[in-house]
Design a protein around this motif. Sequence first.
Motif, short mmCIF file in Angstrom:
data_model
loop_
_atom_site.label_atom_id
_atom_site.label_comp_id
_atom_site.label_asym_id
_atom_site.label_seq_id
_atom_site.Cartn_x
_atom_site.Cartn_y
_atom_site.Cartn_z
N SER A 66 -0.73 -23.83 86.92
CA SER A 66 -0.99 -22.39 86.99
C SER A 66 -1.77 -21.92 85.76
O SER A 66 -2.69 -21.11 85.87
CB SER A 66 0.32 -21.61 87.09
OG SER A 66 0.99 -21.96 88.27
N ARG A 67 -1.40 -22.44 84.60
CA ARG A 67 -2.10 -22.07 83.37
C ARG A 67 -3.56 -22.51 83.43
O ARG A 67 -4.47 -21.76 83.07
CB ARG A 67 -1.40 -22.72 82.16
CG ARG A 67 -1.95 -22.23 80.81
CD ARG A 67 -1.56 -23.15 79.68
NE ARG A 67 -2.16 -24.47 79.79
CZ ARG A 67 -3.45 -24.75 79.55
NH1 ARG A 67 -4.29 -23.80 79.18
NH2 ARG A 67 -3.92 -25.98 79.67
N MET A 68 -3.81 -23.74 83.91
CA MET A 68 -5.19 -24.24 84.00
C MET A 68 -6.02 -23.41 84.96
O MET A 68 -7.18 -23.08 84.68
CB MET A 68 -5.20 -25.71 84.43
CG MET A 68 -4.77 -26.66 83.35
SD MET A 68 -5.09 -28.39 83.76
CE MET A 68 -3.85 -28.73 84.97
N ILE A 69 -5.44 -23.05 86.11
CA ILE A 69 -6.16 -22.24 87.09
C ILE A 69 -6.49 -20.88 86.49
O ILE A 69 -7.62 -20.39 86.59
CB ILE A 69 -5.34 -22.10 88.40
CG1 ILE A 69 -5.24 -23.45 89.10
CG2 ILE A 69 -5.96 -21.04 89.31
CD1 ILE A 69 -4.22 -23.49 90.22
N SER A 70 -5.50 -20.27 85.85
CA SER A 70 -5.71 -18.96 85.23
C SER A 70 -6.81 -19.02 84.17
O SER A 70 -7.70 -18.16 84.12
CB SER A 70 -4.40 -18.49 84.60
OG SER A 70 -4.60 -17.31 83.89
N LYS A 71 -6.78 -20.06 83.36
CA LYS A 71 -7.79 -20.22 82.30
C LYS A 71 -9.19 -20.39 82.91
O LYS A 71 -10.16 -19.82 82.43
CB LYS A 71 -7.42 -21.42 81.43
CG LYS A 71 -8.34 -21.59 80.24
CD LYS A 71 -7.88 -22.75 79.37
CE LYS A 71 -8.84 -22.96 78.23
NZ LYS A 71 -8.49 -24.11 77.42
N PHE A 72 -9.28 -21.17 83.99
CA PHE A 72 -10.57 -21.38 84.61
C PHE A 72 -11.09 -20.10 85.25
O PHE A 72 -12.27 -19.77 85.14
CB PHE A 72 -10.54 -22.52 85.63
CG PHE A 72 -11.91 -22.88 86.12
CD1 PHE A 72 -12.79 -23.56 85.29
CD2 PHE A 72 -12.33 -22.51 87.38
CE1 PHE A 72 -14.08 -23.87 85.72
CE2 PHE A 72 -13.61 -22.82 87.83
CZ PHE A 72 -14.48 -23.50 86.99
N VAL A 73 -10.22 -19.34 85.92
CA VAL A 73 -10.64 -18.06 86.52
C VAL A 73 -11.12 -17.12 85.42
O VAL A 73 -12.14 -16.44 85.57
CB VAL A 73 -9.52 -17.44 87.37
CG1 VAL A 73 -9.87 -16.01 87.78
CG2 VAL A 73 -9.25 -18.29 88.60
N GLN A 74 -10.44 -17.11 84.29
CA GLN A 74 -10.89 -16.28 83.17
C GLN A 74 -12.26 -16.74 82.67
O GLN A 74 -13.12 -15.92 82.37
CB GLN A 74 -9.88 -16.31 82.02
CG GLN A 74 -10.20 -15.33 80.91
CD GLN A 74 -10.27 -13.90 81.40
OE1 GLN A 74 -9.31 -13.39 81.97
NE2 GLN A 74 -11.41 -13.24 81.21
N THR A 75 -12.47 -18.06 82.64
CA THR A 75 -13.78 -18.60 82.26
C THR A 75 -14.85 -18.12 83.23
O THR A 75 -15.95 -17.74 82.82
CB THR A 75 -13.74 -20.15 82.24
OG1 THR A 75 -12.78 -20.57 81.27
CG2 THR A 75 -15.08 -20.75 81.91
N VAL A 76 -14.52 -18.11 84.53
CA VAL A 76 -15.47 -17.63 85.53
C VAL A 76 -15.86 -16.20 85.21
O VAL A 76 -17.04 -15.84 85.20
CB VAL A 76 -14.86 -17.72 86.96
CG1 VAL A 76 -15.71 -16.95 87.97
CG2 VAL A 76 -14.70 -19.18 87.38
N TYR A 77 -14.88 -15.36 84.93
CA TYR A 77 -15.17 -13.95 84.71
C TYR A 77 -15.71 -13.64 83.32
O TYR A 77 -16.20 -12.53 83.08
CB TYR A 77 -13.96 -13.09 85.09
CG TYR A 77 -13.89 -13.04 86.60
CD1 TYR A 77 -14.85 -12.34 87.33
CD2 TYR A 77 -12.94 -13.76 87.30
CE1 TYR A 77 -14.85 -12.35 88.71
CE2 TYR A 77 -12.93 -13.77 88.69
CZ TYR A 77 -13.89 -13.06 89.39
OH TYR A 77 -13.91 -13.08 90.75
N ASP A 78 -15.71 -14.62 82.44
CA ASP A 78 -16.36 -14.47 81.14
C ASP A 78 -17.83 -14.93 81.20
O ASP A 78 -18.56 -14.79 80.23
CB ASP A 78 -15.63 -15.29 80.06
CG ASP A 78 -14.29 -14.68 79.68
OD1 ASP A 78 -14.07 -13.49 80.00
OD2 ASP A 78 -13.47 -15.39 79.08
N THR A 79 -18.22 -15.49 82.33
CA THR A 79 -19.58 -16.01 82.51
C THR A 79 -20.50 -14.88 82.97
O THR A 79 -20.12 -14.12 83.87
CB THR A 79 -19.58 -17.16 83.55
OG1 THR A 79 -18.69 -18.17 83.10
CG2 THR A 79 -20.96 -17.74 83.74
N PRO A 80 -21.69 -14.75 82.37
CA PRO A 80 -22.62 -13.71 82.83
C PRO A 80 -22.88 -13.81 84.34
O PRO A 80 -23.01 -14.91 84.87
CB PRO A 80 -23.90 -14.02 82.04
CG PRO A 80 -23.41 -14.73 80.81
CD PRO A 80 -22.22 -15.54 81.26
N GLY A 81 -22.91 -12.67 85.00
CA GLY A 81 -23.13 -12.64 86.44
C GLY A 81 -21.85 -12.67 87.24
O GLY A 81 -21.87 -12.72 88.47
#
Length: 194
Positions: A66-81
Amino acid sequence: MTRTVGEYTTRSFWTMRKKKLERLAAADRPFALVVQLLDTHGMDGFLVPEAERKFGDFRDVVREQSRMISKFVQTVYDTPGSEKTSVLIMGDHIVLANTLYDKLISVPDRKIVNIWINGSPKQGTMSPAPCTTFDFAPSILEFLGFRWKDHQFGVGVSCFSNDQKLLEKYTPEEYQKENDKQSEVYDKIFRGTK
């Protein structure tokens, strides 16, 4: 220490996914990035060495996943676009046999978790009718913005549509009976039987 899977380690896997996401987003074209996690499969699952051990059992695996998924989703939303980015988190089945299975099966009405974020149609527009895995393909396509006349793809019907779904056409028993049927052609092609 990190787990080695083929030539990759757990850390390098996430670093590669992040770099690929950034590269795809920078191209300013539609893209799909699929990340599959299997750490909760198997009796004990797999707990990455760097994970916190809070419980000393399978719950740590679920917690870390769950932590890894959350971190990756946050990475997605920190990416331009990211404002144009849809995220779909899908469970493929209810957790199977593991070291906590006896406790899990005592939980009434367990469900498969699917999270649909920032798609088209928007959240909250999913039909209240029960959906099957056959309905996932048309649902994913509609979630990503594809449109066609009848919301059907194969035998499935988009969960975003009010059209009749398989579990509305058939009782759960009829659906299971149809799903369990054997096919000589399928067995020949996919199982290599004669």
